[in-house]
Design an enzyme around this catalytic site. Structure first.
Site, PDB file in Angstrom:
ATOM      1  N   TYR A  87       0.868  -0.985   0.509  1.00 23.49           N
ATOM      2  CA  TYR A  87       0.054  -0.016   0.216  1.00 23.49           C
ATOM      3  C   TYR A  87       0.962   0.842  -0.030  1.00 23.49           C
ATOM      4  O   TYR A  87       0.431   1.549  -0.896  1.00 23.49           O
ATOM      5  CB  TYR A  87      -1.011   0.232   1.393  1.00 23.49           C
ATOM      6  CG  TYR A  87      -1.957   1.283   1.406  1.00 23.49           C
ATOM      7  CD1 TYR A  87      -3.274   1.455   0.848  1.00 23.49           C
ATOM      8  CD2 TYR A  87      -2.015   2.270   2.389  1.00 23.49           C
ATOM      9  CE1 TYR A  87      -3.915   1.838   0.829  1.00 23.49           C
ATOM     10  CE2 TYR A  87      -2.705   3.327   2.384  1.00 23.49           C
ATOM     11  CZ  TYR A  87      -3.582   3.587   1.750  1.00 23.49           C
ATOM     12  OH  TYR A  87      -4.729   4.028   1.664  1.00 23.49           O
ATOM     13  N   ARG A 102     -10.786  -0.716  10.299  1.00 19.97           N
ATOM     14  CA  ARG A 102     -10.830   0.122  10.516  1.00 19.97           C
ATOM     15  C   ARG A 102     -11.058   0.427  12.083  1.00 19.97           C
ATOM     16  O   ARG A 102     -11.827   0.528  12.090  1.00 19.97           O
ATOM     17  CB  ARG A 102     -10.556   1.206   9.170  1.00 19.97           C
ATOM     18  CG  ARG A 102     -10.097   0.502   8.250  1.00 19.97           C
ATOM     19  CD  ARG A 102      -9.884   1.774   7.391  1.00 19.97           C
ATOM     20  NE  ARG A 102     -10.935   1.959   6.359  1.00 19.97           N
ATOM     21  CZ  ARG A 102     -11.402   2.202   5.000  1.00 19.97           C
ATOM     22  NH1 ARG A 102     -10.274   3.864   4.882  1.00 19.97           N
ATOM     23  NH2 ARG A 102     -12.079   2.349   4.337  1.00 19.97           N
ATOM     24  N   VAL A 103     -10.131   1.493  12.725  1.00 19.33           N
ATOM     25  CA  VAL A 103      -9.685   1.677  13.997  1.00 19.33           C
ATOM     26  C   VAL A 103     -11.377   2.270  13.927  1.00 19.33           C
ATOM     27  O   VAL A 103     -12.029   1.350  14.967  1.00 19.33           O
ATOM     28  CB  VAL A 103      -9.384   2.478  14.507  1.00 19.33           C
ATOM     29  CG1 VAL A 103      -9.266   3.825  14.575  1.00 19.33           C
ATOM     30  CG2 VAL A 103      -9.430   2.506  16.018  1.00 19.33           C
ATOM     31  N   ASP A 126       2.905  -1.236  12.517  1.00 22.24           N
ATOM     32  CA  ASP A 126       1.950  -0.169  12.713  1.00 22.24           C
ATOM     33  C   ASP A 126       2.975   1.882  13.667  1.00 22.24           C
ATOM     34  O   ASP A 126       3.996   1.383  14.500  1.00 22.24           O
ATOM     35  CB  ASP A 126       1.490   0.123  14.065  1.00 22.24           C
ATOM     36  CG  ASP A 126      -0.162   0.040  14.146  1.00 22.24           C
ATOM     37  OD1 ASP A 126      -0.933   0.590  13.280  1.00 22.24           O
ATOM     38  OD2 ASP A 126      -0.524   0.167  15.590  1.00 22.24           O
TER      39      ASP A 126
HETATM   40  N1  LIG Z   1     -10.719   6.539   4.080  1.00 28.63           N
HETATM   41  C1  LIG Z   1      -8.762   6.992   4.922  1.00 28.63           C
HETATM   42  O1  LIG Z   1      -8.965   6.787   6.186  1.00 28.63           O
HETATM   43  C2  LIG Z   1      -7.572   7.589   3.648  1.00 28.63           C
HETATM   44  C3  LIG Z   1      -6.819   7.604   4.058  1.00 28.63           C
HETATM   45  C4  LIG Z   1      -6.171   7.846   3.657  1.00 28.63           C
HETATM   46  C5  LIG Z   1      -6.169   7.132   1.802  1.00 28.63           C
HETATM   47  N2  LIG Z   1      -7.569   7.268   1.701  1.00 28.63           N
HETATM   48  C6  LIG Z   1      -7.795   6.664   0.300  1.00 28.63           C
HETATM   49  O2  LIG Z   1      -8.666   7.166  -0.330  1.00 28.63           O
HETATM   50  C7  LIG Z   1      -9.285   6.079  -1.430  1.00 28.63           C
HETATM   51  C8  LIG Z   1     -10.593   5.656  -0.880  1.00 28.63           C
HETATM   52  O3  LIG Z   1     -10.646   5.245   0.501  1.00 28.63           O
HETATM   53  P1  LIG Z   1     -12.067   4.649   0.923  1.00 28.63           P
HETATM   54  O4  LIG Z   1     -11.324   5.093   2.581  1.00 28.63           O
HETATM   55  O5  LIG Z   1     -12.596   5.171   0.469  1.00 28.63           O
HETATM   56  O6  LIG Z   1     -11.619   3.316   0.807  1.00 28.63           O
HETATM   57  P2  LIG Z   1     -13.116   2.451   0.343  1.00 28.63           P
HETATM   58  O7  LIG Z   1     -12.138   0.572   0.197  1.00 28.63           O
HETATM   59  O8  LIG Z   1     -13.767   2.349   1.024  1.00 28.63           O
HETATM   60  O9  LIG Z   1     -12.330   2.506  -0.964  1.00 28.63           O
HETATM   61  C9  LIG Z   1     -12.352   2.007  -2.410  1.00 28.63           C
HETATM   62  C10 LIG Z   1     -12.861   1.903  -3.485  1.00 28.63           C
HETATM   63  O10 LIG Z   1     -12.187   1.467  -4.112  1.00 28.63           O
HETATM   64  C11 LIG Z   1     -12.333   0.168  -4.691  1.00 28.63           C
HETATM   65  N3  LIG Z   1     -11.280  -0.321  -6.087  1.00 28.63           N
HETATM   66  C12 LIG Z   1     -10.518  -1.118  -5.268  1.00 28.63           C
HETATM   67  N4  LIG Z   1     -10.019  -1.382  -6.147  1.00 28.63           N
HETATM   68  C13 LIG Z   1     -10.342  -1.461  -7.537  1.00 28.63           C
HETATM   69  C14 LIG Z   1      -9.492  -1.339  -8.813  1.00 28.63           C
HETATM   70  N5  LIG Z   1      -8.814  -2.472  -8.775  1.00 28.63           N
HETATM   71  N6  LIG Z   1     -10.539  -1.488  -9.832  1.00 28.63           N
HETATM   72  C15 LIG Z   1     -11.543  -0.590  -9.371  1.00 28.63           C
HETATM   73  N7  LIG Z   1     -12.190  -0.126  -8.281  1.00 28.63           N
HETATM   74  C16 LIG Z   1     -11.298  -0.151  -7.241  1.00 28.63           C
HETATM   75  C17 LIG Z   1     -12.935  -0.460  -4.593  1.00 28.63           C
HETATM   76  O11 LIG Z   1     -14.170  -1.676  -4.803  1.00 28.63           O
HETATM   77  C18 LIG Z   1     -13.552   0.572  -3.134  1.00 28.63           C
HETATM   78  O12 LIG Z   1     -15.251   1.271  -3.543  1.00 28.63           O
HETATM   79  C19 LIG Z   1      -7.954   5.103  -1.630  1.00 28.63           C
HETATM   80  O13 LIG Z   1      -7.453   5.345  -2.310  1.00 28.63           O
HETATM   81  C20 LIG Z   1      -6.948   4.674  -0.026  1.00 28.63           C
HETATM   82  O14 LIG Z   1      -5.997   4.796  -0.216  1.00 28.63           O
HETATM   83  C21 LIG Z   1      -8.129   6.649   2.566  1.00 28.63           C
END
Ligand SMILES: NC(=O)c1ccc[n+]([C@@H]2O[C@H](COP(=O)([O-])OP(=O)(O)OC[C@H]3O[C@@H](n4cnc5c(N)ncnc54)[C@H](O)[C@@H]3O)[C@@H](O)[C@H]2O)c1
Length: 313
Positions: free
Chosen positions: A145, A186-187, A273
């Site tokens: 990641y 997630r926490v 972590d």
């Molecule tokens: N939630 C957080 O705290 C957080 C923190 C840092 C970064 N992010 C980033 O924000 C973005 C969204 O995160 P989230 O929390 O909504 O996660 P999430 O897992 O709910 O959403 C990710 C989405 O991407 C889709 N996906 C995964 N692989 C795919 C692929 N190969 N092709 C098409 N779709 C695909 C999943 O089905 C899902 O709907 C991510 O890129 C994540 O890395 C989130």
């Protein structure tokens, strides 16, 4: 003028809130998702909107679409999901970025990358400014990641330098809210679900590691502001809430707010972590006139209500 906007990962937690907001602003939204961690349920209420289109597609494969803007949100974000198939996670970050950058280049679209505070790894300086290059283990279980996202940032900047592509890179810090996946451990979602079910609340280590929690509505407003900022401002920019809490404080707050009888139990700390995480958001304040407004208690209240309803059906 209304725009045609592609949101990859639009059926996920943050992506689905983003689709909603972009539609409210009168845009046409094409949501692309492979439903690995997202769900049609998250966008079901948008299906009747004539400006909304949902496509099942995996961004590891090429996609041809005519759009004005791309929000590249697709990537599993919780350790349990991104470690399920680490090679696929890297493919999604790296090949997915190449495919979406290629699409944006072809149609001259502006493209935003959802990067992450994980690019800072286990940070040696605290709190983290964008100028910090990070302390990342390249061969550990989180590397698929962290390094995938770092490589995606590199690709964005190389497309910008080499092809003059209009790019925007945001580094998202821990975000929570309704529509988080209840099983992704997630926490925030984990503690709330455990508290509502009256199960033990599992804290890793002593619970003295810190995190900063941003409510999803605040984050989405920052994401859209970044996309609409002047072209010269490409980022990377931290988006998160600088309020810092220990994991133990969070667990106690959730027990209190849910009125749960759950007990806190202590499990072994997973490897790599991070001990502390807190964004410096001066750049976002200056360039985007953005800072989070929603207090942890208010955001938790809405999130608890969501999970309470979800667990009753
Ligand atoms: N939630 C957080 O705290 C957080 C923190 C840092 C970064 N992010 C980033 O924000 C973005 C969204 O995160 P989230 O929390 O909504 O996660 P999430 O897992 O709910 O959403 C990710 C989405 O991407 C889709 N996906 C995964 N692989 C795919 C692929 N190969 N092709 C098409 N779709 C695909 C999943 O089905 C899902 O709907 C991510 O890129 C994540 O890395 C989130």
């Amino acid at each position: 003028m209304n725009k045609k906007i592609l949101v990859t990962g639009g059926a996920g937690f943050i992506g689905s809130h983003l689709c909603e907001e972009l539609l409210k602003d009168g845009n046409e939204v094409v949501c692309v998702d492979n439903y690995f961690t997202g769900s049609k349920k998250n966008v079901f209420h948008l299906m009747d909107n004539k400006n909304f289109e949902l496509i099942r597609h995996d961004i590891v494969y090429t996609l041809l679409l005519e759009v004005d803007e791309v929000y590249n949100m697709a990537c599993p974000a919780s350790p349990v999901h991104y470690q399920f198939n680490p090679i696929k996670t890297i493919k999604t970050s790296v090949l997915g970025a190449i495919n979406m950058l290629g699409l944006a280049k072809r149609v001259k679209a502006k493209i935003l990358q959802a990067s992450t505070s994980e690019v800072y790894g286990d940070p040696a300086i605290h709190p983290q400014p964008e100028s910090y290059w990070g302390n990342v283990n390249p061969i550990g279980i989180r590397s698929c990641y962290d390094e995938g996202k770092r490589c995606a940032e590199t690709l964005f900047f190389d497309y910008h330098r080499q092809h003059k592509l209009k790019i925007k890179v945001i580094r998202i810090f821990n975000t929570y809210g309704p529509k988080m996946n209840p099983n992704d451990r997630r926490v925030v979602s984990n503690f709330i679900v455990q508290a509502l079910k009256g199960e033990d609340i599992t804290v890793y280590g002593k619970g003295d590691q810190t995190r900063s929690f941003c409510y999803v509505d605040d984050l989405v407003s920052g994401i859209i502001k970044m996309m609409n900022s002047k072209d010269q401002f490409v980022g990377p920019v931290n988006l998160g809430n600088p309020g810092e809490f220990t994991i133990l404080e969070l667990a106690k707050k959730i027990i209190e707010m849910t009125g749960s009888k759950s007990k806190i139990v202590y499990n072994e700390l997973p490897s790599d972590d991070p001990k502390q995480r807190k964004p410096i958001i001066d750049l976002a304040k200056k360039e985007l006139d953005w800072e989070p407004k929603i207090k942890l208690e208010d955001g938790l209240k809405k999130t608890i209500e969501y999970f309470d309803k979800l667990l009753r059906v």
